[in-house]
Design an enzyme around this catalytic site. Structure first.
Site, PDB file in Angstrom:
ATOM      1  N   CYS A 186      -5.642   8.138   8.840  1.00  0.00           N
ATOM      2  CA  CYS A 186      -5.804   7.618  10.198  1.00  0.00           C
ATOM      3  C   CYS A 186      -5.452   8.678  11.225  1.00  0.00           C
ATOM      4  O   CYS A 186      -4.469   9.405  11.057  1.00  0.00           O
ATOM      5  CB  CYS A 186      -4.865   6.427  10.426  1.00  0.00           C
ATOM      6  SG  CYS A 186      -5.375   4.944   9.575  1.00  0.00           S
ATOM      7  N   ARG A 205      -9.107   0.315   3.969  1.00  0.00           N
ATOM      8  CA  ARG A 205      -8.182   1.273   3.339  1.00  0.00           C
ATOM      9  C   ARG A 205      -6.845   0.604   3.011  1.00  0.00           C
ATOM     10  O   ARG A 205      -6.132   1.055   2.106  1.00  0.00           O
ATOM     11  CB  ARG A 205      -7.928   2.458   4.276  1.00  0.00           C
ATOM     12  CG  ARG A 205      -9.074   3.451   4.344  1.00  0.00           C
ATOM     13  CD  ARG A 205      -8.646   4.749   5.031  1.00  0.00           C
ATOM     14  NE  ARG A 205      -7.287   5.049   4.674  1.00  0.00           N
ATOM     15  CZ  ARG A 205      -6.293   5.226   5.536  1.00  0.00           C
ATOM     16  NH1 ARG A 205      -6.503   5.175   6.817  1.00  0.00           N
ATOM     17  NH2 ARG A 205      -5.069   5.461   5.109  1.00  0.00           N
ATOM     18  N   ASP A 211       3.541   0.418  12.241  1.00  0.00           N
ATOM     19  CA  ASP A 211       2.296  -0.125  11.684  1.00  0.00           C
ATOM     20  C   ASP A 211       1.989  -1.530  12.224  1.00  0.00           C
ATOM     21  O   ASP A 211       0.884  -2.033  12.006  1.00  0.00           O
ATOM     22  CB  ASP A 211       2.373  -0.163  10.147  1.00  0.00           C
ATOM     23  CG  ASP A 211       2.205   1.228   9.544  1.00  0.00           C
ATOM     24  OD1 ASP A 211       1.818   2.143  10.282  1.00  0.00           O
ATOM     25  OD2 ASP A 211       2.459   1.386   8.336  1.00  0.00           O
ATOM     26  N   LYS A 270       0.828  -1.216   0.000  1.00  0.00           N
ATOM     27  CA  LYS A 270       0.000   0.000   0.000  1.00  0.00           C
ATOM     28  C   LYS A 270       0.863   1.267   0.000  1.00  0.00           C
ATOM     29  O   LYS A 270       0.655   2.159  -0.821  1.00  0.00           O
ATOM     30  CB  LYS A 270      -0.897  -0.007   1.239  1.00  0.00           C
ATOM     31  CG  LYS A 270      -1.502   1.339   1.579  1.00  0.00           C
ATOM     32  CD  LYS A 270      -2.262   1.270   2.889  1.00  0.00           C
ATOM     33  CE  LYS A 270      -2.650   2.625   3.409  1.00  0.00           C
ATOM     34  NZ  LYS A 270      -1.541   3.380   3.995  1.00  0.00           N
ATOM     35  N   ASN A 271       1.830   1.322   0.913  1.00  0.00           N
ATOM     36  CA  ASN A 271       2.554   2.582   1.072  1.00  0.00           C
ATOM     37  C   ASN A 271       3.493   2.894  -0.094  1.00  0.00           C
ATOM     38  O   ASN A 271       3.933   4.025  -0.249  1.00  0.00           O
ATOM     39  CB  ASN A 271       3.317   2.600   2.398  1.00  0.00           C
ATOM     40  CG  ASN A 271       2.370   2.762   3.580  1.00  0.00           C
ATOM     41  OD1 ASN A 271       1.174   3.042   3.396  1.00  0.00           O
ATOM     42  ND2 ASN A 271       2.877   2.581   4.785  1.00  0.00           N
ATOM     43  N   ARG A 318      -0.168  14.893  13.044  1.00  0.00           N
ATOM     44  CA  ARG A 318       0.612  14.429  11.880  1.00  0.00           C
ATOM     45  C   ARG A 318       0.922  15.634  11.003  1.00  0.00           C
ATOM     46  O   ARG A 318       0.311  15.843   9.956  1.00  0.00           O
ATOM     47  CB  ARG A 318      -0.168  13.373  11.096  1.00  0.00           C
ATOM     48  CG  ARG A 318      -0.350  12.098  11.880  1.00  0.00           C
ATOM     49  CD  ARG A 318      -1.088  11.048  11.099  1.00  0.00           C
ATOM     50  NE  ARG A 318      -0.226  10.297  10.193  1.00  0.00           N
ATOM     51  CZ  ARG A 318      -0.643   9.268   9.470  1.00  0.00           C
ATOM     52  NH1 ARG A 318      -1.895   8.873   9.534  1.00  0.00           N
ATOM     53  NH2 ARG A 318       0.184   8.627   8.671  1.00  0.00           N
TER      54      ARG A 318
HETATM   55  C1  UD1 Z   1       3.970   6.720   6.591  1.00  0.00           C
HETATM   56  C2  UD1 Z   1       3.061   5.541   6.316  1.00  0.00           C
HETATM   57  C3  UD1 Z   1       2.473   4.994   7.617  1.00  0.00           C
HETATM   58  C4  UD1 Z   1       3.574   4.697   8.608  1.00  0.00           C
HETATM   59  C5  UD1 Z   1       4.514   5.877   8.771  1.00  0.00           C
HETATM   60  C6  UD1 Z   1       5.730   5.549   9.615  1.00  0.00           C
HETATM   61  C7  UD1 Z   1       2.259   6.041   4.124  1.00  0.00           C
HETATM   62  C8  UD1 Z   1       1.143   6.466   3.265  1.00  0.00           C
HETATM   63  N1  UD1 Z   1       2.029   5.982   5.430  1.00  0.00           N
HETATM   64  O1  UD1 Z   1       3.162   7.734   7.176  1.00  0.00           O
HETATM   65  O2  UD1 Z   1       1.765   3.797   7.301  1.00  0.00           O
HETATM   66  O3  UD1 Z   1       2.987   4.417   9.856  1.00  0.00           O
HETATM   67  O4  UD1 Z   1       4.999   6.317   7.494  1.00  0.00           O
HETATM   68  O5  UD1 Z   1       6.397   4.431   9.106  1.00  0.00           O
HETATM   69  O6  UD1 Z   1       3.323   5.710   3.650  1.00  0.00           O
HETATM   70  N2  UD1 Z   1       6.414  14.235  10.947  1.00  0.00           N
HETATM   71  C9  UD1 Z   1       6.615  15.569  11.240  1.00  0.00           C
HETATM   72  N3  UD1 Z   1       6.583  16.446  10.187  1.00  0.00           N
HETATM   73  C10 UD1 Z   1       6.375  16.061   8.904  1.00  0.00           C
HETATM   74  C11 UD1 Z   1       6.183  14.695   8.637  1.00  0.00           C
HETATM   75  C12 UD1 Z   1       6.214  13.800   9.679  1.00  0.00           C
HETATM   76  O7  UD1 Z   1       6.799  15.954  12.392  1.00  0.00           O
HETATM   77  O8  UD1 Z   1       6.369  16.925   8.017  1.00  0.00           O
HETATM   78  C13 UD1 Z   1       6.447  13.259  12.056  1.00  0.00           C
HETATM   79  C14 UD1 Z   1       5.116  12.511  12.219  1.00  0.00           C
HETATM   80  O9  UD1 Z   1       4.202  13.247  12.992  1.00  0.00           O
HETATM   81  C15 UD1 Z   1       5.574  11.230  12.875  1.00  0.00           C
HETATM   82  C16 UD1 Z   1       6.948  10.988  12.233  1.00  0.00           C
HETATM   83  O10 UD1 Z   1       7.373  12.242  11.706  1.00  0.00           O
HETATM   84  O11 UD1 Z   1       5.725  11.433  14.248  1.00  0.00           O
HETATM   85  C17 UD1 Z   1       6.963   9.961  11.118  1.00  0.00           C
HETATM   86  O12 UD1 Z   1       5.948  10.286  10.187  1.00  0.00           O
HETATM   87  P1  UD1 Z   1       6.040   9.893   8.647  1.00  0.00           P
HETATM   88  O13 UD1 Z   1       7.173   8.948   8.447  1.00  0.00           O
HETATM   89  O14 UD1 Z   1       6.019  11.136   7.849  1.00  0.00           O
HETATM   90  O15 UD1 Z   1       4.684   9.128   8.448  1.00  0.00           O
HETATM   91  P2  UD1 Z   1       3.702   9.236   7.234  1.00  0.00           P
HETATM   92  O16 UD1 Z   1       4.454   9.509   5.976  1.00  0.00           O
HETATM   93  O17 UD1 Z   1       2.550  10.093   7.588  1.00  0.00           O
END
Ligand code: UD1
Length: 431
Positions: free
Chosen positions: A123, A403, A311, A28-29, A128
């Site tokens: 989610c 999803r 996850d 998915k990701n 986030r």
């Molecule tokens: C992606 C995955 C999700 C997985 C996560 C961590 C997808 C679509 N989703 O989510 O399934 O659980 O990686 O492996 O691929 N953060 C910030 N600022 C930002 C971006 C992130 O502070 O601009 C923080 C987030 O709040 C979190 C951490 O960084 O605490 C990691 O988030 P991130 O790796 O970005 O997760 P997602 O890309 O949302």
């Protein structure tokens, strides 16, 4: 019979042991980034091994709304021709529904130098933010404004830049890669995330003619190109789906052959399951799980790849309720990712939360209770909890599970256990 007064649920029978084999679908990701990435070329692309999940269905609708021609062929293959894509503003009603819609920012910025899009949904795992995505776009020369819930990003010209991410973020790493592949000059992303899905997206971009090196390490270098062309790509297997089935087999004290996977991507999960006492045999593209041995309590900490994946934190928690003794599960990636705990406690699970750590007193039976899934992976964990508990468990909030897992009930049925999809009355859930 679906309507305002009815909702879908999953019904699990309790005290069941998994016995069987299951094929793992495309990740998915990775797929949720690869589909939008196809908009970076005016050539046609063919993408295979797409999972049939609702996030992908929504993305296909968005691509069509933007003007792409999308054709499904046999199996899990899709052709996308985005030569007629004409707008930089995707429909808000579709974008709002899932997190990965944020990849349209990087892609449309890369293609048109402009994008207007609502903040992404998805989610609820606590805060986030997307500040690191924005930091990257800004470094590439874009201006970003937030106006009435719309993120408006524009750039006269994108130019390569040196970007140091303050947090290791999967989304920001991929989004910056997407925006940078057609920027002028060289971009370097430092403190990049290293997830296999990032490597898969980079491979797809390179197949289209991009120059991305270092994906899978914490420094990714991108030499901008003026044009991308046609490509074919097969999405990697979903390590989280695989891990869910492996943990389910272990928790039910059953046996499963989880196949069509890349075991290397599951190293942290395999290592932790062995520590819990689960027997695992690892083949070139499969893992055999035998959960019929004594389980021990462990200490699990989630971290970005190659750490234990956040996850799989919720499914792992269910497994640890069955390991006699005290286990500690620390969530280091998303601070709000414990919404499944209260539901598991309804089943009699002995779990205490202290900040980012859940303390689990394992070795006690779970009793079935009506459960409401509030996020994708928490929902999958509830199915596992239902399978090991006494009695029948009704799980609502199935839309979250759909999803990310394709026909989850059928997959569990292939593994020899009873999970059924039902339509129930909202007024008397469970009747
Ligand atoms: C992606 C995955 C999700 C997985 C996560 C961590 C997808 C679509 N989703 O989510 O399934 O659980 O990686 O492996 O691929 N953060 C910030 N600022 C930002 C971006 C992130 O502070 O601009 C923080 C987030 O709040 C979190 C951490 O960084 O605490 C990691 O988030 P991130 O790796 O970005 O997760 P997602 O890309 O949302």
């Amino acid at each position: 019979m679906k309507g305002a007064d009815y909702l879908e649920c999953l019904l699990t029978k309790g005290k069941q042991r998994i016995k069987g084999e299951v094929r793992v679908n495309g990740a998915k990701n990775a797929a949720v980034a690869i589909l939008p990435a196809s908009l970076l070329t005016e050539g046609a692309v063919r993408i295979d091994n797409l999972p049939k999940i609702t996030d992908i269905g929504r993305l296909v609708e968005i691509l069509k709304a933007l003007g792409a021609k999308v054709t499904f062929s046999e199996g899990r293959c899709i052709y996308i021709d985005s030569s007629d894509v004409h707008t930089f503003s995707p429909p808000p009603s579709l974008v709002n529904t899932f997190r990965a819609s944020y990849y349209l920012m990087g892609v449309l910025l890369g293609r048109f130098g402009k994008v207007e899009i609502p903040m992404p949904g998805g989610c609820d795992l606590g805060p986030r933010p997307i500040d690191q995505h924005i930091k990257g776009f800004t470094a590439l020369g874009a201006q970003v404004e937030l106006e009435q819930g719309l993120v408006k990003i524009k750039a006269k010209k994108l130019r390569g830049a040196h970007i140091y991410l303050d947090v290791v973020s999967v989304g920001a790493t991929i989004n910056i890669m997407l925006a940078a592949v057609k920027a002028e000059g060289k971009t370097v992303i430092e403190n990049a995330a290293k997830e296999p899905e990032i490597v898969d997206v980079a491979n797809f971009l390179n197949a289209m003619g991009a120059h991305v090196v270092g994906a899978g390490t914490d420094v990714i270098k991108i030499q901008g190109v003026s044009e991308l062309g046609q490509a074919e790509h097969t999405v990697i297997p979903d390590r989280i789906e695989a891990g869910t089935f492996m943990i389910a087999a272990a928790a039910t004290r059953g046996e499963a052959l989880v196949k069509d996977i890349i075991p290397k991507h599951l190293d942290p999960v395999i290592a932790k399951l062995r520590e819990v006492g689960v027997q695992l045999e690892v083949g070139p593209d499969w893992v055999k799980v035998n959960g019929n041995s004594e389980l021990c309590p462990v200490d699990v900490k989630t971290f970005p790849y190659p750490g234990f994946p956040t996850d799989l934190q919720a499914p792992m928690m269910v497994l640890l309720t069955q390991a006699p003794g005290i286990s500690f599960l620390t969530e280091n990636v998303f601070e709000g990712r414990f919404r499944h705990v209260d539901e598991l406690k309804k089943m009699g699970a002995r779990i205490k939360l202290g900040g980012r750590t859940a303390i689990i007193e394992g070795g006690h039976e779970l009793i079935s209770a009506p459960l409401r899934a509030m996020d994708l992976r928490g929902g999958a964990a509830f199915i596992i909890a239902g399978l090991i508990s006494h009695g029948e468990t009704i799980i609502t909030g199935v839309e979250h599970i759909d999803r990310g897992y394709e026909q989850i009930e059928e997959r569990f049925q292939q593994l020899g256990v009873s999970v059924e999809r039902r339509i129930i009355s909202k007024v008397f859930p469970g009747k």
